[in-house]
Design an enzyme around this catalytic site. Structure first.
Site, PDB file in Angstrom:
ATOM      1  N   LYS A 197       0.843  -1.171   0.000  1.00 20.46           N
ATOM      2  CA  LYS A 197       0.000   0.000   0.000  1.00 20.46           C
ATOM      3  C   LYS A 197       0.897   1.245   0.000  1.00 20.46           C
ATOM      4  O   LYS A 197       2.079   1.126   0.319  1.00 20.46           O
ATOM      5  CB  LYS A 197      -0.938   0.000   1.215  1.00 20.46           C
ATOM      6  CG  LYS A 197      -0.212   0.076   2.574  1.00 20.46           C
ATOM      7  CD  LYS A 197      -1.189   0.088   3.707  1.00 20.46           C
ATOM      8  CE  LYS A 197      -1.694   1.465   4.005  1.00 20.46           C
ATOM      9  NZ  LYS A 197      -0.708   2.364   4.627  1.00 20.46           N
ATOM     10  N   HIS A 227      -0.073  -5.332   5.762  1.00 26.83           N
ATOM     11  CA  HIS A 227       0.708  -5.989   6.811  1.00 26.83           C
ATOM     12  C   HIS A 227      -0.101  -6.240   8.078  1.00 26.83           C
ATOM     13  O   HIS A 227       0.280  -7.079   8.899  1.00 26.83           O
ATOM     14  CB  HIS A 227       1.972  -5.178   7.130  1.00 26.83           C
ATOM     15  CG  HIS A 227       1.708  -3.875   7.824  1.00 26.83           C
ATOM     16  ND1 HIS A 227       1.627  -2.679   7.149  1.00 26.83           N
ATOM     17  CD2 HIS A 227       1.521  -3.582   9.127  1.00 26.83           C
ATOM     18  CE1 HIS A 227       1.403  -1.701   8.005  1.00 26.83           C
ATOM     19  NE2 HIS A 227       1.322  -2.222   9.211  1.00 26.83           N
ATOM     20  N   LYS A 231      -0.464 -10.208  11.158  1.00 28.44           N
ATOM     21  CA  LYS A 231      -0.391 -10.346  12.620  1.00 28.44           C
ATOM     22  C   LYS A 231      -1.184 -11.576  13.063  1.00 28.44           C
ATOM     23  O   LYS A 231      -2.340 -11.770  12.649  1.00 28.44           O
ATOM     24  CB  LYS A 231      -0.958  -9.091  13.298  1.00 28.44           C
ATOM     25  CG  LYS A 231      -0.226  -7.797  12.968  1.00 28.44           C
ATOM     26  CD  LYS A 231      -0.941  -6.612  13.585  1.00 28.44           C
ATOM     27  CE  LYS A 231      -0.277  -5.278  13.214  1.00 28.44           C
ATOM     28  NZ  LYS A 231       1.004  -5.087  13.896  1.00 28.44           N
ATOM     29  N   GLU A 265      -1.742   5.394  18.214  1.00 29.91           N
ATOM     30  CA  GLU A 265      -0.303   5.428  18.397  1.00 29.91           C
ATOM     31  C   GLU A 265       0.081   6.608  19.285  1.00 29.91           C
ATOM     32  O   GLU A 265      -0.588   7.648  19.277  1.00 29.91           O
ATOM     33  CB  GLU A 265       0.413   5.572  17.053  1.00 29.91           C
ATOM     34  CG  GLU A 265       0.197   4.421  16.094  1.00 29.91           C
ATOM     35  CD  GLU A 265       0.943   4.637  14.789  1.00 29.91           C
ATOM     36  OE1 GLU A 265       2.029   4.061  14.627  1.00 29.91           O
ATOM     37  OE2 GLU A 265       0.430   5.401  13.944  1.00 29.91           O
ATOM     38  N   ASP A 284      -4.406   6.695   4.937  1.00 29.82           N
ATOM     39  CA  ASP A 284      -3.360   5.765   5.350  1.00 29.82           C
ATOM     40  C   ASP A 284      -3.920   4.556   6.093  1.00 29.82           C
ATOM     41  O   ASP A 284      -3.357   3.465   6.008  1.00 29.82           O
ATOM     42  CB  ASP A 284      -2.352   6.506   6.244  1.00 29.82           C
ATOM     43  CG  ASP A 284      -1.124   5.683   6.555  1.00 29.82           C
ATOM     44  OD1 ASP A 284      -0.648   4.954   5.667  1.00 29.82           O
ATOM     45  OD2 ASP A 284      -0.623   5.766   7.703  1.00 29.82           O
ATOM     46  N   HIS A 289      -6.387  -0.770   6.464  1.00 33.35           N
ATOM     47  CA  HIS A 289      -6.183  -1.494   7.719  1.00 33.35           C
ATOM     48  C   HIS A 289      -7.483  -1.650   8.528  1.00 33.35           C
ATOM     49  O   HIS A 289      -7.837  -2.753   8.938  1.00 33.35           O
ATOM     50  CB  HIS A 289      -5.154  -0.767   8.583  1.00 33.35           C
ATOM     51  CG  HIS A 289      -3.793  -0.703   7.970  1.00 33.35           C
ATOM     52  ND1 HIS A 289      -3.289  -1.683   7.148  1.00 33.35           N
ATOM     53  CD2 HIS A 289      -2.805   0.227   8.071  1.00 33.35           C
ATOM     54  CE1 HIS A 289      -2.061  -1.359   6.764  1.00 33.35           C
ATOM     55  NE2 HIS A 289      -1.753  -0.205   7.306  1.00 33.35           N
ATOM     56  N   LYS A 381      -2.339   9.594  15.642  1.00 35.63           N
ATOM     57  CA  LYS A 381      -0.987   9.693  16.176  1.00 35.63           C
ATOM     58  C   LYS A 381      -0.966  10.659  17.347  1.00 35.63           C
ATOM     59  O   LYS A 381      -1.849  11.504  17.493  1.00 35.63           O
ATOM     60  CB  LYS A 381      -0.022  10.148  15.088  1.00 35.63           C
ATOM     61  CG  LYS A 381       0.144   9.121  13.969  1.00 35.63           C
ATOM     62  CD  LYS A 381       1.235   9.508  12.992  1.00 35.63           C
ATOM     63  CE  LYS A 381       1.442   8.422  11.938  1.00 35.63           C
ATOM     64  NZ  LYS A 381       1.952   7.154  12.511  1.00 35.63           N
TER      65      LYS A 381
END
Length: 538
Positions: A197, A227, A231, A265, A284, A289, A381
């Site tokens: 991505k 990704h 997990k 995060e 993003d 995700h 974030k």
């Protein structure tokens, strides 16, 4: 789905030896593969972007871990392509230095918390560097010569490069005949493309990229990687749902009140200001995700774990998502606060930037199982805690039995699937407190992976790389799902009334903007606090 693995003793990398009363095997003997797994078939892995951060931090550590576990074939080759002249020994040494540093800093991602020299030597012998520009015909002519002797004719092309190079690399591969399958001596050679991505920046660009790629490769050759799906705790969502009779009967609108999906995060953009200025938190994280997590939670049971059966059910969910409007979404940007400087003070960020570093959304899935159940998504974030988790809140019980107990004293039943950094599951429920009076108290039962399973070395890419070598597409995205996900958010990215989404400030280190709280308050809901203990312990 894969060729028969080579079983010669010298074909596989050395594994760490466990203490034993028997005589130790020769260091050249093949290690035992993990139970239920077989070594991947022989292939050549071509990494475009061999000098980049992704290769150093994730791909090479993942390949090293796969080698230690005995999951790579001895005939495997790894060709790194990058601009800039350098010799193969120099590239090998650069990767070795990076791996040693990561092993020292992040023991959980490596076997024994240190680099095994014998295993690294096995990997290093298979590394070859090739200088070349990604848009030059000469690069692909030279690559074709090198791949003429590829084991079994099997080749994986990994595009660990900026998204601007996706189209030219695929085009050059196609025109050079490098995506044509059946080139091996037995006529069974595969050719596969792994694409990182961001896969497009909106619906139009995703459709354009898909059309371009599929003009040179077949859909079954394309592995669009996310990704998050690498997990173990994400893959475990399906196990929790479909392997336990306790959960599936109540996994529907009659019993579930709402679902919260969080990816928070504490760090800022960490020197990635240029990338973030072009992307923002919403693009993003949300249509990829967070939608992938939503798909795992909401999908119908597949009739098997065959790749297409699973991907079909996820595609149905993405297709059923009600298109988001600006009223369903809140954008935020961190300002100076207890956790540090504001986003606009970060390097490579415009002084008046309106890029969002936080996004929250209310999502509805229009199907029989989930009609009327809100899914609340948030990511950001510089928040109060690092946490990726899914919280499934059940509907309240009738209160007549507990009419002498304040309604707000009854804690909702909430099943929380903890993905990062804590790995496990917890369940909030109510019990009677000790004493002669019927009073209700909130308790929590929790499970932590570390209490039941030995830690495994993992950077999150091992399963994805291994599955790609085997030809298992379960954890990779199809073209239709990519486009449907972008379609669901297109009105937010391109509001019909014109203009741009407002971006609200929040203090660095806080729970996020107040407007995100108001988004849930409209439904009588509230975000689960980020600052609580992830395992719910006091």
């Amino acid at each position: 789905m894969s060729t028969t693995p080579n079983t010669q003793a010298s074909d596989h990398p050395p594994a760490a030896q466990a203490p034993s009363c028997k005589v130790s095997a020769s260091p050249h003997d093949a290690p035992a593969s993990p139970p239920g797994k077989r070594p991947a078939p022989p292939c050549t892995l071509v990494i475009f972007g061999a000098g980049g951060d992704l290769t150093k931090r994730l791909l090479m550590p993942a390949l090293y871990n796969l080698a230690v576990d005995g999951l790579l074939d001895g005939a495997m080759k790894i060709i790194g392509v990058n601009h800039g002249e350098r010799e193969t020994p120099e590239w090998r040494e650069d990767l070795h230095t990076s791996l040693q540093q990561f092993a020292a800093d992040k023991a959980s991602t490596f076997h024994a918390g240190k680099l095994d020299d014998q295993a690294w030597d096995w990997v290093a012998q298979r590394l070859e560097y090739m200088a070349g520009e990604f848009e030059s015909d000469d690069t692909f002519a030279k690559l074709k010569q090198k791949l003429a002797q590829s084991p079994g004719g099997n080749v994986i092309f990994y595009l660990a490069v900026g998204s601007r190079f996706f189209k030219p690399i695929v085009e050059h591969l196609g025109k050079a005949g490098l995506l044509k399958e059946g080139e091996g001596n037995d006529g069974a050679g595969f050719r596969r493309l792994v694409i990182e991505k961001p896969f497009g920046t909106d619906l139009a660009s995703a459709r354009d990229l898909n059309a371009h790629i599929l003009s040179y490769a077949k859909e079954e050759q394309v592995y669009r990687i996310d990704h998050f799906l690498g997990k173990d705790t994400v893959q475990s969502i399906l196990a929790v749902r479909f392997a336990n009779a306790l959960f599936e009967p109540v996994w529907r609108r009659e019993y579930i009140d709402s679902v919260q999906i969080t990816a928070a995060e504490t760090i800022g953009v960490e020197g990635r200001g240029k990338f973030y200025e072009q992307t923002g938190a919403f693009r993003d994280m949300v249509p990829n995700h967070l939608f992938q997590l939503l798909g795992m939670v909401a999908m119908e049971p597949p009739n098997s774990f065959d790749a297409e059966a699973v991907r079909d059910k996820k595609a149905e969910i993405f297709d059923a998502i009600q298109p988001l409007t600006p009223d369903d979404v809140v954008f935020g940007q961190y300002e100076k606060g207890p956790a540090g400087v504001g986003y606009r003070e970060e390097p490579d960020v415009a002084p008046g930037s309106t890029t969002e570093t936080y996004a929250a959304a209310r999502v509805f899935v229009e199907n029989w199982r989930w009609a009327g159940v809100p899914f609340y998504l948030r990511t950001g974030k510089r928040l109060a805690a690092r946490r990726t988790e899914i919280s499934v809140q059940l509907k309240p019980v009738p209160f007549r039995l507990f009419r002498d107990t304040p309604v707000d004293a009854l804690t909702p039943n909430v099943l929380t699937l903890r993905i990062d950094p804590a790995h496990g599951t917890s369940f909030d429920f109510n019990v009677k407190t000790p004493g002669p009076v019927m009073q209700i108290g909130a308790v929590q039962s929790s499970f932590n992976y570390a209490d039941f399973f030995a830690a495994s070395a993992n950077v999150g890419y091992e399963t994805l790389l291994y599955d790609c070598m085997l030809g298992d597409e379960t954890l990779f995205q199809r073209a239709d799902s990519i486009e449907t996900s972008w379609c669901a958010v297109d009105d937010v990215l391109h509001p019909k009334g014109g203009g741009a989404m407002p971006v609200h400030g929040y203090a660095a280190g806080s729970e996020g903007p107040a407007q995100a709280d108001a988004l849930l308050a409209r439904d009588g809901q509230a975000w689960r606090p980020l600052s609580r203990n992830p395992a719910g312990k006091k």
